[in-house]
Motif scaffolding. Structure first.
Motif, PDB file in Angstrom:
ATOM      1  N   LEU A 134      42.154  40.255  34.812  1.00 29.19           N
ATOM      2  CA  LEU A 134      42.152  38.901  35.371  1.00 29.19           C
ATOM      3  C   LEU A 134      40.826  38.195  35.100  1.00 29.19           C
ATOM      4  O   LEU A 134      40.789  36.997  34.833  1.00 29.19           O
ATOM      5  CB  LEU A 134      42.445  38.934  36.872  1.00 29.19           C
ATOM      6  N   ALA A 135      39.725  38.943  35.145  1.00 34.73           N
ATOM      7  CA  ALA A 135      38.417  38.350  34.856  1.00 34.73           C
ATOM      8  C   ALA A 135      38.312  37.929  33.397  1.00 34.73           C
ATOM      9  O   ALA A 135      37.678  36.931  33.077  1.00 34.73           O
ATOM     10  CB  ALA A 135      37.311  39.340  35.194  1.00 34.73           C
ATOM     11  N   ALA A 136      38.942  38.680  32.498  1.00 31.91           N
ATOM     12  CA  ALA A 136      38.916  38.325  31.080  1.00 31.91           C
ATOM     13  C   ALA A 136      39.787  37.096  30.810  1.00 31.91           C
ATOM     14  O   ALA A 136      39.506  36.329  29.902  1.00 31.91           O
ATOM     15  CB  ALA A 136      39.399  39.500  30.238  1.00 31.91           C
ATOM     16  N   LEU A 137      40.819  36.918  31.599  1.00 33.18           N
ATOM     17  CA  LEU A 137      41.754  35.817  31.372  1.00 33.18           C
ATOM     18  C   LEU A 137      41.301  34.496  31.964  1.00 33.18           C
ATOM     19  O   LEU A 137      41.535  33.443  31.384  1.00 33.18           O
ATOM     20  CB  LEU A 137      43.129  36.171  31.947  1.00 33.18           C
ATOM     21  N   THR A 138      40.662  34.535  33.136  1.00 34.30           N
ATOM     22  CA  THR A 138      40.391  33.291  33.853  1.00 34.30           C
ATOM     23  C   THR A 138      39.132  33.393  34.711  1.00 34.30           C
ATOM     24  O   THR A 138      38.710  34.484  35.092  1.00 34.30           O
ATOM     25  CB  THR A 138      41.594  32.929  34.744  1.00 34.30           C
ATOM     26  N   TRP A 150      39.113  32.404  37.657  1.00 37.24           N
ATOM     27  CA  TRP A 150      39.611  32.490  39.026  1.00 37.24           C
ATOM     28  C   TRP A 150      39.231  33.799  39.694  1.00 37.24           C
ATOM     29  O   TRP A 150      39.315  33.920  40.913  1.00 37.24           O
ATOM     30  CB  TRP A 150      41.119  32.307  39.077  1.00 37.24           C
ATOM     31  N   TYR A 151      38.830  34.782  38.922  1.00 36.36           N
ATOM     32  CA  TYR A 151      38.470  36.086  39.482  1.00 36.36           C
ATOM     33  C   TYR A 151      37.298  35.942  40.456  1.00 36.36           C
ATOM     34  O   TYR A 151      37.362  36.401  41.586  1.00 36.36           O
ATOM     35  CB  TYR A 151      38.112  37.050  38.349  1.00 36.36           C
ATOM     36  N   ASP A 152      36.227  35.295  40.023  1.00 39.85           N
ATOM     37  CA  ASP A 152      35.089  35.137  40.936  1.00 39.85           C
ATOM     38  C   ASP A 152      35.394  34.132  42.040  1.00 39.85           C
ATOM     39  O   ASP A 152      34.894  34.257  43.153  1.00 39.85           O
ATOM     40  CB  ASP A 152      33.809  34.784  40.188  1.00 39.85           C
ATOM     41  N   LEU A 153      36.247  33.144  41.774  1.00 46.20           N
ATOM     42  CA  LEU A 153      36.676  32.232  42.839  1.00 46.20           C
ATOM     43  C   LEU A 153      37.399  32.992  43.950  1.00 46.20           C
ATOM     44  O   LEU A 153      37.164  32.752  45.131  1.00 46.20           O
ATOM     45  CB  LEU A 153      37.621  31.164  42.280  1.00 46.20           C
ATOM     46  N   TYR A 154      38.263  33.908  43.562  1.00 49.46           N
ATOM     47  CA  TYR A 154      39.007  34.702  44.541  1.00 49.46           C
ATOM     48  C   TYR A 154      38.046  35.489  45.435  1.00 49.46           C
ATOM     49  O   TYR A 154      38.155  35.455  46.659  1.00 49.46           O
ATOM     50  CB  TYR A 154      39.974  35.653  43.830  1.00 49.46           C
ATOM     51  N   TYR A 155      37.090  36.175  44.823  1.00 49.14           N
ATOM     52  CA  TYR A 155      36.172  36.991  45.624  1.00 49.14           C
ATOM     53  C   TYR A 155      35.194  36.155  46.426  1.00 49.14           C
ATOM     54  O   TYR A 155      34.798  36.539  47.529  1.00 49.14           O
ATOM     55  CB  TYR A 155      35.433  37.997  44.735  1.00 49.14           C
ATOM     56  N   ASN A 156      34.783  35.010  45.905  1.00 48.11           N
ATOM     57  CA  ASN A 156      33.817  34.184  46.634  1.00 48.11           C
ATOM     58  C   ASN A 156      34.452  33.338  47.731  1.00 48.11           C
ATOM     59  O   ASN A 156      33.827  33.089  48.753  1.00 48.11           O
ATOM     60  CB  ASN A 156      33.048  33.288  45.668  1.00 48.11           C
ATOM     61  N   ILE A 157      35.706  32.901  47.539  1.00 50.52           N
ATOM     62  CA  ILE A 157      36.334  32.031  48.529  1.00 50.52           C
ATOM     63  C   ILE A 157      37.293  32.803  49.428  1.00 50.52           C
ATOM     64  O   ILE A 157      37.145  32.808  50.649  1.00 50.52           O
ATOM     65  CB  ILE A 157      37.037  30.846  47.836  1.00 50.52           C
ATOM     66  N   ILE A 158      38.256  33.477  48.844  1.00 53.78           N
ATOM     67  CA  ILE A 158      39.259  34.191  49.646  1.00 53.78           C
ATOM     68  C   ILE A 158      38.655  35.407  50.336  1.00 53.78           C
ATOM     69  O   ILE A 158      38.908  35.665  51.511  1.00 53.78           O
ATOM     70  CB  ILE A 158      40.465  34.622  48.767  1.00 53.78           C
ATOM     71  N   LYS A 159      37.833  36.139  49.616  1.00 58.03           N
ATOM     72  CA  LYS A 159      37.214  37.350  50.168  1.00 58.03           C
ATOM     73  C   LYS A 159      35.860  37.071  50.822  1.00 58.03           C
ATOM     74  O   LYS A 159      35.126  37.994  51.135  1.00 58.03           O
ATOM     75  CB  LYS A 159      37.037  38.407  49.071  1.00 58.03           C
ATOM     76  N   GLY A 160      35.524  35.813  51.003  1.00 61.94           N
ATOM     77  CA  GLY A 160      34.314  35.437  51.747  1.00 61.94           C
ATOM     78  C   GLY A 160      33.007  35.895  51.135  1.00 61.94           C
ATOM     79  O   GLY A 160      32.143  36.410  51.835  1.00 61.94           O
ATOM     80  N   GLY A 161      32.838  35.705  49.849  1.00 69.03           N
ATOM     81  CA  GLY A 161      31.580  36.068  49.193  1.00 69.03           C
ATOM     82  C   GLY A 161      31.518  37.516  48.768  1.00 69.03           C
ATOM     83  O   GLY A 161      30.430  38.064  48.590  1.00 69.03           O
ATOM     84  N   GLY A 162      32.641  38.144  48.576  1.00 72.94           N
ATOM     85  CA  GLY A 162      32.679  39.564  48.223  1.00 72.94           C
ATOM     86  C   GLY A 162      32.462  39.867  46.753  1.00 72.94           C
ATOM     87  O   GLY A 162      32.606  41.018  46.332  1.00 72.94           O
ATOM     88  N   ILE A 195      29.440  44.651  32.227  1.00 70.05           N
ATOM     89  CA  ILE A 195      30.845  44.392  32.537  1.00 70.05           C
ATOM     90  C   ILE A 195      31.170  42.931  32.266  1.00 70.05           C
ATOM     91  O   ILE A 195      30.294  42.065  32.298  1.00 70.05           O
ATOM     92  CB  ILE A 195      31.202  44.744  34.000  1.00 70.05           C
ATOM     93  N   ARG A 196      32.431  42.674  32.024  1.00 70.27           N
ATOM     94  CA  ARG A 196      32.912  41.311  31.808  1.00 70.27           C
ATOM     95  C   ARG A 196      33.475  40.800  33.124  1.00 70.27           C
ATOM     96  O   ARG A 196      34.410  41.366  33.667  1.00 70.27           O
ATOM     97  CB  ARG A 196      33.995  41.311  30.731  1.00 70.27           C
TER      98      ARG A 196
END
Length: 153
Positions: free
Chosen positions: A35-39, A41-53, A69-70
């Motif tokens: 998912l990180a290679a494709l978009t 949104w990977y860091d958006l998910y961890y920063n917003i949904i997972k509260g900065g994780g 790492i990519r």
């Protein structure tokens, strides 16, 4: 029937972009989540949904995959102190990410600090360098001293 014809180019584009990013992109050889290679949104998910994780996730990925790492389609994360010199040293040929520097310098995107291309930065430094030479600073020393004295009084 007509909507299918309108959506076909969109799905072809998305599919070919996914194939490119997974198998032909210059960073495809580096490990990381698909998912990180494709978009991005990977860091958006961890920063917003997972509260900065994202920080915790990056640490987990380094333990799993190693020092490089990519974490995005065009983003690598390094966890190796030997890479610091290569990335941040004066005279580096690495191009900076404009999105990162634009956040700091939105009011002056063409300023020296926000210049992302090393060749452009070199040209700008060569223009400003003479103004900050020892001789130029010593020539202005009396002006600075006079300003300081007048501000005290």
């Amino acid at each position: 029937m007509y909507s299918f014809h309108l959506l076909t180019p969109f799905f072809l584009y998305v599919g070919s972009l996914a194939l490119y990013r997974l198998f032909f992109h210059p960073l495809c050889k580096y490990p990381g989540p698909i998912l990180a290679a494709l978009t991005d949104w990977y860091d958006l998910y961890y920063n917003i949904i997972k509260g900065g994780g994202l920080v915790t996730e990056i640490d987990r990925l380094h333990k799993l995959h190693g020092p490089v790492i990519r974490i995005g389609p065009n983003t690598l994360h390094f966890n190796d102190r030997r890479a610091y010199h290569e990335i941040y040293t004066y005279g580096s040929t690495l191009v900076k990410d404009p999105g990162f520097y634009y956040g700091f310098m939105a009011h002056s995107p063409k300023g020296l600090v926000s210049t992302c291309d090393p060749e452009d930065a070199k040209k700008r430094r060569s223009l400003l360098g003479p103004m900050f030479s020892r001789r130029a600073v010593l020539a202005l020393e009396s002006t600075i001293q006079n300003k300081e004295r007048s501000s005290i009084i």
